[in-house]
Design a protein around this motif. Structure first.
Motif, short mmCIF file in Angstrom:
data_model
loop_
_atom_site.label_atom_id
_atom_site.label_comp_id
_atom_site.label_asym_id
_atom_site.label_seq_id
_atom_site.Cartn_x
_atom_site.Cartn_y
_atom_site.Cartn_z
N VAL A 165 -14.87 16.93 -10.54
CA VAL A 165 -13.67 17.70 -10.90
C VAL A 165 -12.47 17.24 -10.08
CG1 VAL A 165 -14.95 19.77 -11.64
CG2 VAL A 165 -14.25 19.51 -9.23
N MET A 166 -11.30 17.49 -10.64
CA MET A 166 -10.04 17.33 -9.93
C MET A 166 -9.08 18.39 -10.46
SD MET A 166 -9.37 13.18 -9.75
CE MET A 166 -8.16 13.36 -8.42
N SER A 167 -8.06 18.69 -9.70
CA SER A 167 -7.00 19.57 -10.20
C SER A 167 -5.79 18.72 -10.58
CB SER A 167 -6.59 20.59 -9.14
OG SER A 167 -5.99 19.94 -8.03
N ALA A 168 -4.91 19.31 -11.38
CA ALA A 168 -3.68 18.61 -11.74
C ALA A 168 -2.84 18.35 -10.50
CB ALA A 168 -2.90 19.43 -12.76
N ARG A 169 -2.83 19.31 -9.57
CA ARG A 169 -2.08 19.09 -8.33
C ARG A 169 -2.63 17.90 -7.56
NH1 ARG A 169 -1.63 19.20 -2.98
NH2 ARG A 169 -3.88 18.92 -3.00
N ASP A 170 -3.95 17.81 -7.45
CA ASP A 170 -4.57 16.69 -6.74
C ASP A 170 -4.26 15.37 -7.43
OD1 ASP A 170 -5.58 18.29 -4.78
OD2 ASP A 170 -7.68 17.98 -5.27
N LEU A 171 -4.29 15.35 -8.75
CA LEU A 171 -3.98 14.12 -9.47
C LEU A 171 -2.54 13.68 -9.20
CD1 LEU A 171 -5.83 14.81 -12.81
CD2 LEU A 171 -6.11 12.74 -11.43
N ALA A 172 -1.61 14.63 -9.17
CA ALA A 172 -0.22 14.29 -8.88
C ALA A 172 -0.08 13.78 -7.44
CB ALA A 172 0.67 15.49 -9.11
N HIS A 173 -0.77 14.45 -6.52
CA HIS A 173 -0.72 14.02 -5.12
C HIS A 173 -1.33 12.63 -4.95
CE1 HIS A 173 -0.77 14.27 -0.77
NE2 HIS A 173 -2.08 14.05 -0.76
N LEU A 174 -2.45 12.40 -5.61
CA LEU A 174 -3.09 11.09 -5.54
C LEU A 174 -2.19 10.01 -6.13
CD1 LEU A 174 -5.53 9.19 -5.11
CD2 LEU A 174 -6.43 10.02 -7.31
N ALA A 175 -1.55 10.30 -7.26
CA ALA A 175 -0.63 9.33 -7.86
C ALA A 175 0.49 8.99 -6.90
CB ALA A 175 -0.07 9.89 -9.17
N HIS A 176 1.03 10.01 -6.24
CA HIS A 176 2.12 9.76 -5.29
C HIS A 176 1.65 8.92 -4.12
CE1 HIS A 176 4.97 10.94 -1.98
NE2 HIS A 176 5.81 10.63 -2.94
N ARG A 177 0.46 9.21 -3.61
CA ARG A 177 -0.07 8.41 -2.51
C ARG A 177 -0.29 6.96 -2.93
NH1 ARG A 177 -2.18 10.51 2.34
NH2 ARG A 177 -2.48 8.28 2.70
N LEU A 178 -0.81 6.75 -4.12
CA LEU A 178 -1.06 5.38 -4.57
C LEU A 178 0.26 4.61 -4.70
CD1 LEU A 178 -3.69 4.14 -7.03
CD2 LEU A 178 -1.35 3.33 -7.30
N ILE A 179 1.27 5.27 -5.26
CA ILE A 179 2.58 4.61 -5.44
C ILE A 179 3.20 4.25 -4.10
CG2 ILE A 179 4.94 4.98 -6.27
CD1 ILE A 179 3.64 6.80 -8.48
N THR A 180 3.14 5.17 -3.14
CA THR A 180 3.80 4.95 -1.85
C THR A 180 2.97 4.11 -0.90
OG1 THR A 180 2.96 7.08 -1.06
CG2 THR A 180 5.16 7.05 -2.02
N ASP A 181 1.65 4.22 -0.97
CA ASP A 181 0.79 3.49 -0.04
C ASP A 181 0.59 2.03 -0.46
OD1 ASP A 181 0.57 5.85 1.30
OD2 ASP A 181 -1.54 6.21 0.82
N PHE A 182 0.69 1.76 -1.77
CA PHE A 182 0.39 0.41 -2.25
C PHE A 182 1.49 -0.10 -3.20
CE2 PHE A 182 -3.67 2.74 -1.72
CZ PHE A 182 -4.10 2.10 -0.57
N PRO A 183 2.72 -0.17 -2.71
CA PRO A 183 3.82 -0.59 -3.60
C PRO A 183 3.67 -2.01 -4.12
CG PRO A 183 4.54 -0.54 -1.30
CD PRO A 183 3.20 0.11 -1.34
N ASP A 184 2.97 -2.87 -3.38
CA ASP A 184 2.80 -4.27 -3.81
C ASP A 184 1.78 -4.40 -4.93
OD1 ASP A 184 4.65 -5.03 -1.91
OD2 ASP A 184 3.15 -5.56 -0.41
N HIS A 185 1.00 -3.37 -5.19
CA HIS A 185 -0.04 -3.44 -6.22
C HIS A 185 0.19 -2.46 -7.36
CE1 HIS A 185 -2.05 -4.96 -2.50
NE2 HIS A 185 -2.48 -5.87 -3.34
N TYR A 186 1.17 -1.60 -7.22
CA TYR A 186 1.38 -0.58 -8.25
C TYR A 186 1.80 -1.19 -9.59
CZ TYR A 186 3.27 3.52 -10.61
OH TYR A 186 3.54 4.51 -11.53
N HIS A 187 2.34 -2.41 -9.58
CA HIS A 187 2.86 -3.01 -10.81
C HIS A 187 1.78 -3.16 -11.88
CE1 HIS A 187 0.98 -6.98 -10.06
NE2 HIS A 187 1.18 -6.68 -8.78
#
Length: 377
Positions: A165-187
């Motif tokens: 399971v996941m929550s919508a809040r967790d998915l949004a938080h995870l998306a934000h972390r992925l975008i900010t933590d890995f900007p060179d791979h987000y493309h």
């Protein structure tokens, strides 16, 4: 600055900035969560903390774990991983890997991100952790580390499993972390298609084709979960992250996600209250070479609000004072507390803008005498 109240115990700076309370927008989504990525302001929250089956949206966590290994130097994009029979036999969305192939991590990532390949997820899980079960345990540890509160992983794919399971809040938080933590791979998330084994597949994210500034992230669908989407878009240097779940069809998912994303950009805006380093208020200092010290924020102070909202938001500078010297520039000594419609107690630390050394001997005697006189009045 319309009103300034000053006391020995507390100073308050009140700014009149906002307006009517935020009106929630109706949505057909079972769960929905829309957040401004810069300020963290939640624009829409419909059961955002309810744990639910995320389907393939949980593949964002699989990608995060792989990129985290690359960041640590434990893996590279060029490293190859073998395809097992179990991976080859995975059903659902597929990259169409072949048994015995050795596939580069970069290609597997694109197979997961663009093609939503369950088989690619299993290749990564088995190759990095030995088994999908062991990889899921790693995902759970990593989820705790990055602050996912309502998530638990049983596999690498989002394949239906009890307790996954996941929550919508967790998915949004995870998306934000992925975008900010890995900007060179987000493309990779904005690639419209990827071909493997002579099979070309298009990215399933409908917002990539709808001119809203979308650049990721991931769709999901199972019978239990319905149609879901975790998406992010940028307009005028402002990023929104949206999660919707439980929709009835691909068409409804696309139309509802677009409608909510456009609403977020249209109805809300980020306003800069103070620039980094600008003096917000002066705090009283006790027994210092200076009787006051400027209070500043180390970063720009932004707030997200509706365009029409300007008169009901307050920003208060709060500190226990007078503050005893010595003080060092950059030392946190106060808080800017922002409240108003749609903003629940957002706090910004304020620091001393300059050094304040202790007062000299005669200056201390003068300040103590002045304080006693004020107390008697």
């Amino acid at each position: 600055m319309n009103v300034i109240l000053r006391r020995l115990g507390m100073a308050l700076l009140i700014l009149f900035l906002a307006g009517p309370a935020y009106a929630q927008i109706d949505t057909a989504a079972r769960e929905a969560y829309l957040v401004d990525a810069t300020t963290g302001t939640v624009l829409l929250d419909k059961d955002g903390e309810r744990a639910m089956p995320p389907a393939s949206m949980s593949k964002i966590m699989t990608v995060y774990a792989v990129l985290d290994r690359i960041r640590q130097g434990r893996l590279s994009l060029e490293y190859t991983l073998p395809v097992s029979e179990r991976a080859w036999r995975m059903g659902g969305s597929k990259m169409f890997v072949e048994i015995g192939d050795d596939i580069r991590v970069e290609d597997l990532l694109r197979g997961v991100i663009v093609q939503s390949g369950n088989d690619a997820c299993v290749v990564l899980a088995e190759g990095l952790s030995g088994s999908e079960e062991a990889f899921a345990n790693e995902l759970n540890r990593l989820a705790d580390d990055i602050g996912l509160r309502d998530s638990a992983f049983r596999n690498a794919t989002g394949w239906p499993a009890e307790g996954h399971v996941m929550s919508a809040r967790d998915l949004a938080h995870l998306a934000h972390r992925l975008i900010t933590d890995f900007p060179d791979h987000y493309h990779y998330y904005s690639e419209l298609e990827f071909t493997w084994n002579d099979i070309r597949q298009s990215n399933r994210n409908p917002l990539l084709y709808r001119n809203v500034g979308a650049d990721g992230l991931k769709t999901g669908h199972t019978e239990e979960a319905g149609y879901g989407l975790t998406a992010s878009a940028v307009q005028n240097d402002r990023r929104l992250i949206l999660v919707v779940t439980g929709l009835e069809s691909q068409r409804q998912r696309a139309e509802e996600a677009e409608r909510l994303m456009r609403w977020g950009f249209r109805e809300f805006e980020n306003f800069e209250l103070f620039e980094a380093g600008a003096m917000i208020e002066e705090a009283d200092v006790w027994l210092g070479a200076s009787s006051t010290v400027p209070l500043v924020a180390q970063n720009d102070v932004l707030v997200t609000m509706r365009h029409a909202a300007r008169e009901e938001m307050t920003a208060k500078v709060v500190y226990d004072g007078p503050i005893a010297a010595p003080l060092q520039a950059g030392q946190q000594i106060a808080t800017l507390r922002i409240e108003g419609p749609g903003i629940a107690g957002h706090e910004v630390p304020l620091v001393a803008g300059v050094d304040v050394p202790p007062a000299g001997y005669f200056q201390r005697i003068y300040q103590k005498a002045r304080y006693l006189l004020l107390e008697r009045q």
